[in-house]
Design a protein around this motif. Sequence first.
Motif, mmCIF file in Angstrom:
data_model
loop_
_atom_site.group_PDB
_atom_site.id
_atom_site.type_symbol
_atom_site.label_atom_id
_atom_site.label_comp_id
_atom_site.label_asym_id
_atom_site.label_seq_id
_atom_site.Cartn_x
_atom_site.Cartn_y
_atom_site.Cartn_z
ATOM 1 N N LYS A 273 5.925 5.191 7.378
ATOM 2 C CA LYS A 273 4.760 4.795 8.174
ATOM 3 C C LYS A 273 3.505 4.614 7.334
ATOM 4 N N ILE A 274 3.532 5.097 6.113
ATOM 5 C CA ILE A 274 2.317 5.152 5.299
ATOM 6 C C ILE A 274 2.268 3.985 4.325
ATOM 7 N N GLU A 275 1.067 3.397 4.173
ATOM 8 C CA GLU A 275 0.834 2.509 3.040
ATOM 9 C C GLU A 275 0.234 3.372 1.934
ATOM 10 N N TRP A 276 1.005 3.562 0.871
ATOM 11 C CA TRP A 276 0.600 4.458 -0.203
ATOM 12 C C TRP A 276 -0.369 3.762 -1.150
ATOM 13 N N ARG A 277 -1.308 4.536 -1.690
ATOM 14 C CA ARG A 277 -2.193 3.955 -2.701
ATOM 15 C C ARG A 277 -1.373 3.560 -3.926
ATOM 16 N N PRO B 251 -5.857 3.429 1.581
ATOM 17 C CA PRO B 251 -5.020 4.623 1.342
ATOM 18 C C PRO B 251 -5.497 5.364 0.089
ATOM 19 N N LYS B 252 -5.347 6.677 0.100
ATOM 20 C CA LYS B 252 -5.777 7.456 -1.068
ATOM 21 C C LYS B 252 -4.625 8.279 -1.656
ATOM 22 N N THR B 253 -3.475 8.277 -0.983
ATOM 23 C CA THR B 253 -2.400 9.196 -1.345
ATOM 24 C C THR B 253 -1.396 8.548 -2.302
#
Length: 877
Positions: free
Chosen positions: A427-431, A357-359
């Motif tokens: 739903k996102i795996e955050w950085r 992840p990059k966000t």
Amino acid sequence: MVEIEAEYQDRQDPVEMFMSLDSWPSSPVDDGDPSPSPAETCLVGFVIANVVGLRYYEGTISGREMVGVVRDDLNPHDGNAIKVLNMRSVQVGYIERSAAAVLSPLIDGHLITVEGIVPKPPGKGSRFKIPCQIHIFARAEEFARVKLAIGMGGLDLISENNASFTLSEAMAVKEKKSILVEKSVDEIFKLLDLKVSNKGVSEALEPPKDMIKSELFSHQKEGLGWLVSRENSCELPPFWEEKNGVYVNELTNYQTDSRPEPLRGGIFADDMGLGKTLTLLSLIAFDKWAHAVHSSGNIDDDDKEEEESIAFRGKMTKKGRGSRKTVSSGKKRKAEDLNANKTGKRPAFDKLSSLEPKTTLIVCPPSVFSAWITQLEEHTRKGIFKVYMYYGERTKDAKELQKHDIVLTTYSTLASEESWDKSPIKKIEWRRVILDEAHVIKNVNTLQSRVVTNLNAKRRWAVTGTPVQNNSFDLFSLVAFLKFEPLSMKTLWNSLIQRPLAQGEEKGISRLQVLMSAISLRRTKDKGLVGLPSKSIETYYVNLREEERKVYDQMEEEARNIVKVYISDETVVRNYSTVLSILVRLRQICTDLALCPADLRALFPASQIEDVKNNPTLLQKLLSVLQDGEDFDCPICISPPTDIIITCCAHIFCESCILKTLKRTKPCCPMCRHPLSESDLFKAPPESSQTTSTESSSSSLSSKVAALLKLLTASRDVNPSSKSVIFSQFRKMLLLLEEPLKEAGFKVIRLDGSMNAKRRAQVIKDFGVPAPEGPTILLASLKASNCGINLTAASTVYLLEPWWNPAVEEQAMDRVHRIGQKEDVKIVRLIARDTIEERILQLQENKRVLARKAFGRRGQKDQREISRDDLTALMNL
């Protein structure tokens, strides 16, 4: 700002959350008291019961290990079920039914709290069950009742006068033994303290100039170095050590062959006004730059094509032409040379694969939202970051969010999606997730605290200048958010930190210091880090006029008698709103009699509930006074109430919260259990009537307003262009002040909580216009202005009343005393002499001692938010 769409709003249901909290009594006869806090309880003894069902659960226990003992009242097979978790929060099994049937009613009745420890390693024949010591804590006055219930239930209670008591493996018993020998810190923690003190300051790092255009102060560069080292740490988490290839937790004795994951993140707790936002932007920039260099030496092509000012996406998009940037400096230096890990095992960052992840998700209160946008525009190069504002009208596509470097949102937006399974945020795996003003989640039971803790992220940062506002339990919610095991488990936090700390034990204080030293960074402005101008605080005592003194003394004497009865009857909790109204009315008289009308002064809590119910007009006036201040939250949603309702029993709620509550349960007040129907709910009078009252009473000046005018006039005589901020926690007071200030020739502007974010931003901008064209006085609501705004145009701050919590006052002061301030800052606190205000100052000092203790040297006993002792002191009993 655009309001959240209706389809999102409906998903938040704080009433359902409230019903599951300990504070909701199980029966009408219950007095509503929650489970006892660690500060109030002592060890009754322990019982030995088997943990059963081991083969059905994945959790394992090594022996001589602490475990979590948690009520499972929703278990469909056994209403008395108590489950057992290991320190990784993985279920091991259940307490056997016979023991659970005795203990569960006591837990549900808020008579006891329990903690568990498995005293011996499981043997070969322990596939189905294993013995567990269950330690039982209760208030001293409940000991006899608890012992009787346990004895009648057939359990063998091993208490202090029993020879087997010394066989307990619990910290509570071991520490009790050690006190008798020598009141000193465990050798383990002495060694840990030594390790912490030898670490020193992190190496300073420069952010990439091609991304961050502002020059950082030295402390910000050191802070950046610390943030980068924490994010890329390979060290064992605090309280872990390796012994012969096995990893052992020194607090709980949990053992595992797998190396525990490093804790990547922490608590960034620099004092307010030291530039934490710029330091965090530099972290995001450094991370992006380092991985771009590591992979190719350039920023991704996707980033090159970005031509928006900061590439803001969402409802408030403003496109503009920005330059296309690459990180050319990346070819000249290697990231490995900047801050290699001291172990020598790897550089200061991990390789970022295409799947990583990059966000970064940044969560903040609405008042800080625009401040982040401003900081991005001021400190970062055009087009370097893609930023999405997840607020108001927003995408439902997780892939769209993942295209951006930064997603900016609010706590309330996330809370509104808590029950929405399709939320793209989930739903996102955050950085990384950054919680700004993280003290917002200090109450671990709130919806917004739960929703941010459940986010999926590689790295977690809790960012706040005031990590401790009321008591050390404020830190638990931050540790839970960071997912620092085992202290993210409430029972273990209570056992290892909260109870020994609350009871003044050195060990609890030492553990808290070791933890904070390892996972937090805190620098204060008094260290001269940024060369800020000085800040002085003076207390200006005001003598009440004869009329004010007569009214105040009469009110206080009657109020003192009422509170004395509540304390002796132990009914303070049930009469919370009444006690609050007493305190508010006394404080209002100290500031201006006009805040508390004569007919309301006559309404005293001596009247019974039935008397109040028969006078809805007075109830409505009482509500109008209470809601004018900033003292309370709705007890259901734990937020400032909207569409405020007061009940016939004088408790206050949001209209939607109390209406839903009445529909979902037996129709009674959630606070005192008094029977309620919709006809027992009252609203405050319309706003217009308050305005009329304000205008009619503005001709006569109170002692405090007269003193304020005298101080302002003297300051203007010295420097006509100097600007001042006047803080009050009563919105009506801000209105009362406008006319006399204008009559005295001052240019006045007002900022309060009724304004939306756009209006607030405009007020702050107007206040920045230099005199004589711009205003010289800003009238500001204390809570509306205590975070996220910059008021460095002013150099003097007046606090019209003391606030219960000094952290709120300090946040407000630091809107003026922060980076960008060029003048010496003067804080003036106006205190009515010989009144409750002087006692509030002492309460504030108690809370300051606690805040210093968590990050500094050892101090005194823990303080609860407003305890019985506090109330006794405030009422001068």
